[in-house]
Design a protein around this motif. Structure first.
Motif, PDB file in Angstrom:
ATOM      1  N   ALA A 217     -23.990 105.299  88.941  1.00 17.53           N
ATOM      2  CA  ALA A 217     -24.760 104.168  88.413  1.00 17.53           C
ATOM      3  C   ALA A 217     -24.010 103.534  87.243  1.00 17.53           C
ATOM      4  O   ALA A 217     -23.886 102.301  87.156  1.00 17.53           O
ATOM      5  N   THR A 218     -23.467 104.356  86.378  1.00 16.50           N
ATOM      6  CA  THR A 218     -22.709 103.844  85.234  1.00 16.50           C
ATOM      7  C   THR A 218     -21.461 103.097  85.698  1.00 16.50           C
ATOM      8  O   THR A 218     -21.138 102.017  85.196  1.00 16.50           O
ATOM      9  N   LEU A 219     -20.777 103.682  86.697  1.00 13.45           N
ATOM     10  CA  LEU A 219     -19.586 103.019  87.237  1.00 13.45           C
ATOM     11  C   LEU A 219     -19.924 101.633  87.771  1.00 13.45           C
ATOM     12  O   LEU A 219     -19.229 100.650  87.493  1.00 13.45           O
ATOM     13  N   VAL A 220     -21.010 101.561  88.553  1.00 15.96           N
ATOM     14  CA  VAL A 220     -21.396 100.292  89.156  1.00 15.96           C
ATOM     15  C   VAL A 220     -21.739  99.260  88.078  1.00 15.96           C
ATOM     16  O   VAL A 220     -21.299  98.109  88.136  1.00 15.96           O
ATOM     17  N   LEU A 221     -22.497  99.688  87.060  1.00 19.61           N
ATOM     18  CA  LEU A 221     -22.832  98.769  85.963  1.00 19.61           C
ATOM     19  C   LEU A 221     -21.579  98.275  85.266  1.00 19.61           C
ATOM     20  O   LEU A 221     -21.456  97.090  84.916  1.00 19.61           O
ATOM     21  N   THR A 222     -20.639  99.168  85.073  1.00 23.47           N
ATOM     22  CA  THR A 222     -19.400  98.815  84.372  1.00 23.47           C
ATOM     23  C   THR A 222     -18.566  97.844  85.204  1.00 23.47           C
ATOM     24  O   THR A 222     -18.024  96.871  84.673  1.00 23.47           O
ATOM     25  N   ILE A 223     -18.501  98.101  86.509  1.00 24.10           N
ATOM     26  CA  ILE A 223     -17.740  97.200  87.389  1.00 24.10           C
ATOM     27  C   ILE A 223     -18.379  95.804  87.394  1.00 24.10           C
ATOM     28  O   ILE A 223     -17.683  94.790  87.317  1.00 24.10           O
ATOM     29  N   ILE A 224     -19.715  95.755  87.467  1.00 23.40           N
ATOM     30  CA  ILE A 224     -20.396  94.452  87.482  1.00 23.40           C
ATOM     31  C   ILE A 224     -20.094  93.676  86.194  1.00 23.40           C
ATOM     32  O   ILE A 224     -19.714  92.498  86.231  1.00 23.40           O
ATOM     33  N   ALA A 225     -20.223  94.359  85.056  1.00 22.48           N
ATOM     34  CA  ALA A 225     -19.987  93.685  83.765  1.00 22.48           C
ATOM     35  C   ALA A 225     -18.543  93.189  83.680  1.00 22.48           C
ATOM     36  O   ALA A 225     -18.280  92.048  83.275  1.00 22.48           O
ATOM     37  N   MET A 226     -17.626  94.049  84.078  1.00 20.64           N
ATOM     38  CA  MET A 226     -16.211  93.697  84.001  1.00 20.64           C
ATOM     39  C   MET A 226     -15.900  92.513  84.913  1.00 20.64           C
ATOM     40  O   MET A 226     -15.232  91.556  84.521  1.00 20.64           O
ATOM     41  N   ALA A 227     -16.398  92.565  86.149  1.00 22.95           N
ATOM     42  CA  ALA A 227     -16.153  91.477  87.096  1.00 22.95           C
ATOM     43  C   ALA A 227     -16.709  90.161  86.555  1.00 22.95           C
ATOM     44  O   ALA A 227     -16.059  89.116  86.625  1.00 22.95           O
ATOM     45  N   HIS A 228     -17.915  90.220  86.002  1.00 21.76           N
ATOM     46  CA  HIS A 228     -18.514  88.988  85.461  1.00 21.76           C
ATOM     47  C   HIS A 228     -17.703  88.443  84.296  1.00 21.76           C
ATOM     48  O   HIS A 228     -17.568  87.227  84.146  1.00 21.76           O
ATOM     49  N   ASN A 229     -17.146  89.321  83.489  1.00 22.02           N
ATOM     50  CA  ASN A 229     -16.288  88.853  82.392  1.00 22.02           C
ATOM     51  C   ASN A 229     -15.044  88.142  82.897  1.00 22.02           C
ATOM     52  O   ASN A 229     -14.476  87.297  82.219  1.00 22.02           O
ATOM     53  N   PHE A 230     -14.622  88.497  84.108  1.00 27.48           N
ATOM     54  CA  PHE A 230     -13.477  87.810  84.739  1.00 27.48           C
ATOM     55  C   PHE A 230     -13.942  86.650  85.620  1.00 27.48           C
ATOM     56  O   PHE A 230     -13.162  86.110  86.391  1.00 27.48           O
TER      57      PHE A 230
END
Ligand code: C2E
Ligand code: MG
Ligand code: MG
Ligand code: MG
Length: 278
Positions: A217-230
């Motif tokens: 769950a943490t990984l998925v949240l982190t990937i979403i945030a990172m992708a949105h920042n890009f």
């Protein structure tokens, strides 16, 4: 005695090798034949937009309709097709078929959706790849902005400088580019700024155990945030349960794809679904 054993071992390996070679030659010949006899068929799996609550696009997924063995999934033959360069004509056939289908749906008055197509490393590295894409778009009459090419990390990392140039050229004619199976390869975060991706697809391996597995769950949240920042849109693949959908929707994932919403379908079934949903 030792010599005998050696000889036996030798002949054992030779036989096993010959058998593998024969199987491979048959499969290779079968694959060529499949292309000639039009035994390939494309299924289409919808992607569902969590914001608009509509189907945003479909992904073309190849199957081999074998006269004796029935529908064979791509994992059985794509690797050999890739080894033997047969992926080039097969891949072009998929591009052509899927773009024609997307255009046909538009001409039939269905809501316009994106057509995502998986591109193998060999195709991407072919010096004539962008000519193939341009030709297919011309032949089908599909506007470039509806085409979405899914590439994997493995495919882009083999020759990143040249692939970045190719993908940027394609992006400049309006085609979308998706990073497929994100997280399974040698994910280097620097790829996200180096390649002109529009979408990032989180691999289903990270989706299957959410929301219960806290690490995932943490990984998925982190990937979403990172992708949105890009400025990338995030697509979760392999979504199978309501709990996964709720977690992803609550955490700003943009699109979902998976058996929960729909399995890959024959073209006619997609039509019915589009009429119902969009
Ligand atoms: P992919 O591009 O990551 O496609 C997703 C795979 O996951 C598909 O398998 C799809 O049917 C499956 N899938 C979708 N939703 C779910 C779910 O909720 N649960 C589970 N367990 N699985 C789900 P498929 O169709 O067998 O394709 C496997 C792979 O073969 C694809 O992975 C792609 O890498 C490759 N492939 C398929 N078609 C083509 C093609 O035309 N060209 C190339 N080069 N590769 C292709
Ligand atoms: Mg894909
Ligand atoms: Mg994928
Ligand atoms: Mg995957």
């Amino acid at each position: 005695d030792a010599k005998d054993k050696g000889r036996n071992t030798f002949s054992f390996y030779t036989e096993a090798f010959n058998q593998r070679l024969m199987q491979r030659l048959t499969l290779e010949e079968d694959l060529r034949q499949a292309l000639r006899l039009a035994q390939f068929v494309v299924y289409y799996q919808p992607k569902f937009d969590l914001h608009s609550e509509q189907i945003s696009g479909v992904e073309a997924l190849l199957r081999w309709n074998h006269p004796e063995k029935g529908l064979i999934p791509p994992d059985y033959f794509i690797p050999l097709a890739e080894d033997t360069d047969l992926i080039l004509p097969i891949g072009e056939w998929v591009l052509h078929t899927a773009c024609m289908q997307a255009k046909a749906w538009q001409l039939a008055g269905l809501p316009a959706i994106n057509m995502a197509i998986n591109v193998s490393p060999k195709q991407l590295h072919s010096p004539t790849f962008d000519q193939t894409i341009t030709r297919v778009l011309l032949q089908s009459g599909l506007d470039a902005r509806f085409l979405d090419l899914e590439v994997t990390e493995g495919a882009v990392m083999q020759d990143p400088d040249n692939i970045a140039i190719t993908l940027t050229r394609l992006k400049n004619i309006g085609i979308r580019i998706s990073m497929d199976d994100f997280g399974t390869g040698y994910s280097s975060l620097s790829y996200l700024k180096r390649f002109p991706f529009d979408n990032l697809k989180i691999d289903k391996a990270f989706i299957s155990d959410i929301p219960l597995d806290e690490g995932d769950a943490t990984l998925v949240l982190t990937i979403i945030a990172m992708a949105h920042n890009f400025n990338l849109k995030v697509v979760a693949e392999g979504v199978e349960t309501q709990a996964q959908v709720d977690f992803l929707a609550r955490n700003s994932c943009d699109e979902i794809q998976g058996y929960f919403f729909s399995r890959p379908l024959p073209a006619s079934k997609v039509e019915q679904l589009l009429k119902k949903t969009n």
